[in-house]
Design a protein around this motif. Structure first.
Motif, PDB file in Angstrom:
ATOM      1  N   TRP A  97       5.518  47.781  -1.476  1.00 48.21           N
ATOM      2  CA  TRP A  97       4.505  47.658  -0.428  1.00 48.21           C
ATOM      3  C   TRP A  97       3.231  47.130  -1.049  1.00 48.21           C
ATOM      4  O   TRP A  97       3.088  47.038  -2.263  1.00 48.21           O
ATOM      5  CB  TRP A  97       4.255  49.014   0.239  1.00 48.21           C
ATOM      6  N   ILE A  99      -1.301  46.994  -0.226  1.00 50.09           N
ATOM      7  CA  ILE A  99      -2.385  47.667   0.495  1.00 50.09           C
ATOM      8  C   ILE A  99      -3.234  46.594   1.166  1.00 50.09           C
ATOM      9  O   ILE A  99      -3.696  45.659   0.509  1.00 50.09           O
ATOM     10  CB  ILE A  99      -3.231  48.530  -0.468  1.00 50.09           C
ATOM     11  N   ASN A 100      -3.417  46.708   2.482  1.00 53.62           N
ATOM     12  CA  ASN A 100      -4.202  45.707   3.208  1.00 53.62           C
ATOM     13  C   ASN A 100      -5.696  45.982   3.067  1.00 53.62           C
ATOM     14  O   ASN A 100      -6.109  46.934   2.397  1.00 53.62           O
ATOM     15  CB  ASN A 100      -3.766  45.634   4.681  1.00 53.62           C
ATOM     16  N   ALA A 102      -7.812  47.222   5.089  1.00 48.19           N
ATOM     17  CA  ALA A 102      -8.232  48.515   5.630  1.00 48.19           C
ATOM     18  C   ALA A 102      -7.802  49.679   4.742  1.00 48.19           C
ATOM     19  O   ALA A 102      -8.146  50.827   5.014  1.00 48.19           O
ATOM     20  CB  ALA A 102      -7.666  48.696   7.039  1.00 48.19           C
ATOM     21  N   ASP A 104      -4.543  50.460   4.167  1.00 46.03           N
ATOM     22  CA  ASP A 104      -3.260  50.980   4.637  1.00 46.03           C
ATOM     23  C   ASP A 104      -2.118  50.393   3.814  1.00 46.03           C
ATOM     24  O   ASP A 104      -2.169  49.240   3.380  1.00 46.03           O
ATOM     25  CB  ASP A 104      -3.046  50.629   6.113  1.00 46.03           C
ATOM     26  N   ASN A 105      -1.064  51.188   3.610  1.00 47.36           N
ATOM     27  CA  ASN A 105       0.135  50.710   2.925  1.00 47.36           C
ATOM     28  C   ASN A 105       0.948  49.856   3.887  1.00 47.36           C
ATOM     29  O   ASN A 105       1.320  50.312   4.970  1.00 47.36           O
ATOM     30  CB  ASN A 105       0.987  51.881   2.433  1.00 47.36           C
ATOM     31  N   MET A 106       1.225  48.619   3.481  1.00 47.47           N
ATOM     32  CA  MET A 106       2.008  47.686   4.292  1.00 47.47           C
ATOM     33  C   MET A 106       3.342  47.446   3.586  1.00 47.47           C
ATOM     34  O   MET A 106       3.368  46.912   2.474  1.00 47.47           O
ATOM     35  CB  MET A 106       1.260  46.355   4.460  1.00 47.47           C
ATOM     36  N   VAL A 139       7.827  54.942   6.634  1.00 45.55           N
ATOM     37  CA  VAL A 139       7.142  54.349   7.780  1.00 45.55           C
ATOM     38  C   VAL A 139       7.866  54.818   9.032  1.00 45.55           C
ATOM     39  O   VAL A 139       9.086  54.703   9.134  1.00 45.55           O
ATOM     40  CB  VAL A 139       7.160  52.806   7.712  1.00 45.55           C
ATOM     41  N   SER A 148       0.498  56.155  17.148  1.00 45.23           N
ATOM     42  CA  SER A 148       0.223  55.305  15.980  1.00 45.23           C
ATOM     43  C   SER A 148       1.341  55.425  14.956  1.00 45.23           C
ATOM     44  O   SER A 148       1.984  56.469  14.819  1.00 45.23           O
ATOM     45  CB  SER A 148      -1.094  55.723  15.316  1.00 45.23           C
ATOM     46  N   THR A 149       1.511  54.359  14.202  1.00 43.60           N
ATOM     47  CA  THR A 149       2.496  54.333  13.121  1.00 43.60           C
ATOM     48  C   THR A 149       2.117  55.355  12.055  1.00 43.60           C
ATOM     49  O   THR A 149       0.947  55.516  11.723  1.00 43.60           O
ATOM     50  CB  THR A 149       2.557  52.931  12.503  1.00 43.60           C
ATOM     51  N   THR A 151       2.605  56.442   8.106  1.00 40.45           N
ATOM     52  CA  THR A 151       3.057  56.028   6.771  1.00 40.45           C
ATOM     53  C   THR A 151       2.736  57.151   5.797  1.00 40.45           C
ATOM     54  O   THR A 151       1.707  57.811   5.908  1.00 40.45           O
ATOM     55  CB  THR A 151       2.364  54.731   6.299  1.00 40.45           C
ATOM     56  N   LYS A 152       3.660  57.372   4.877  1.00 43.13           N
ATOM     57  CA  LYS A 152       3.448  58.394   3.854  1.00 43.13           C
ATOM     58  C   LYS A 152       4.082  57.908   2.566  1.00 43.13           C
ATOM     59  O   LYS A 152       5.218  57.451   2.547  1.00 43.13           O
ATOM     60  CB  LYS A 152       4.067  59.727   4.270  1.00 43.13           C
TER      61      LYS A 152
END
Length: 165
Positions: A97, A99-100, A102, A104-106, A139, A148-149, A151-152
């Protein structure tokens, strides 16, 4: 025919000698000489022989009798999202993954281990994980647009079970 060949050979010899030019002994400005080293004075170093390496055979290999040759292991999961919804949701696990902006893990779609739907908000499956893997990204995607999605990021070891919440 023989005379023709002889004449051509002599002509080439004469033109070849003429093209070489003269010495020009009176011209001292361009008189530079390059001395070539004598073959007798050049030192030659004998090549160093490669060190001898003993050949290895299968009989030379020693392995601890308890060594595990497997490259992966089974990681149990216990994911319960029923507190969020009892409707269909998608659970995905990823090995890579980014990190974007913001923070967040993508997930990288190419690294997806599994993507399955939940059964009444519960996902209890075993994942086959490579021993080199030290982290996994969970995810959760909901079909309900107001949720909301989730993620962990998990740090994983072979002795654990992945639990959510």
């Amino acid at each position: 025919m023989n005379r023709l060949q002889l004449t051509a050979s002599i002509s080439m010899l004469v033109f070849g000698l003429t093209a070489c030019g003269g010495g020009g002994e009176g011209d001292s400005a361009n008189n530079t000489s390059v001395e070539t080293p004598n073959k007798d004075t050049v030192a030659t170093i004998p090549p160093t022989p490669a060190p001898l390496v003993a050949e290895k055979t299968m009989q030379d290999i020693v392995v601890n009798k308890n060594y595990d040759f497997s490259t992966s292991y089974t990681l149990p999961t216990n994911i319960d999202i029923s507190q969020h919804t009892d409707k269909r949701a998608y659970i995905g696990f990823y090995t890579d993954w980014s990190i974007n902006a913001a923070g967040d893990n993508m997930p990288n779609p190419a690294s997806q281990l599994v993507l399955q739907t939940t059964d009444n908000g519960v996902f209890n499956n075993n994942l086959q994980i490579g021993k080199h893997q030290t982290q996994l990204l969970l995810v959760v995607l909901f079909t309900e647009s107001q949720l909301s999605t989730i993620t962990k990021l998990y740090d994983i070891t072979p002795e654990q079970t992945l639990n959510y919440p």
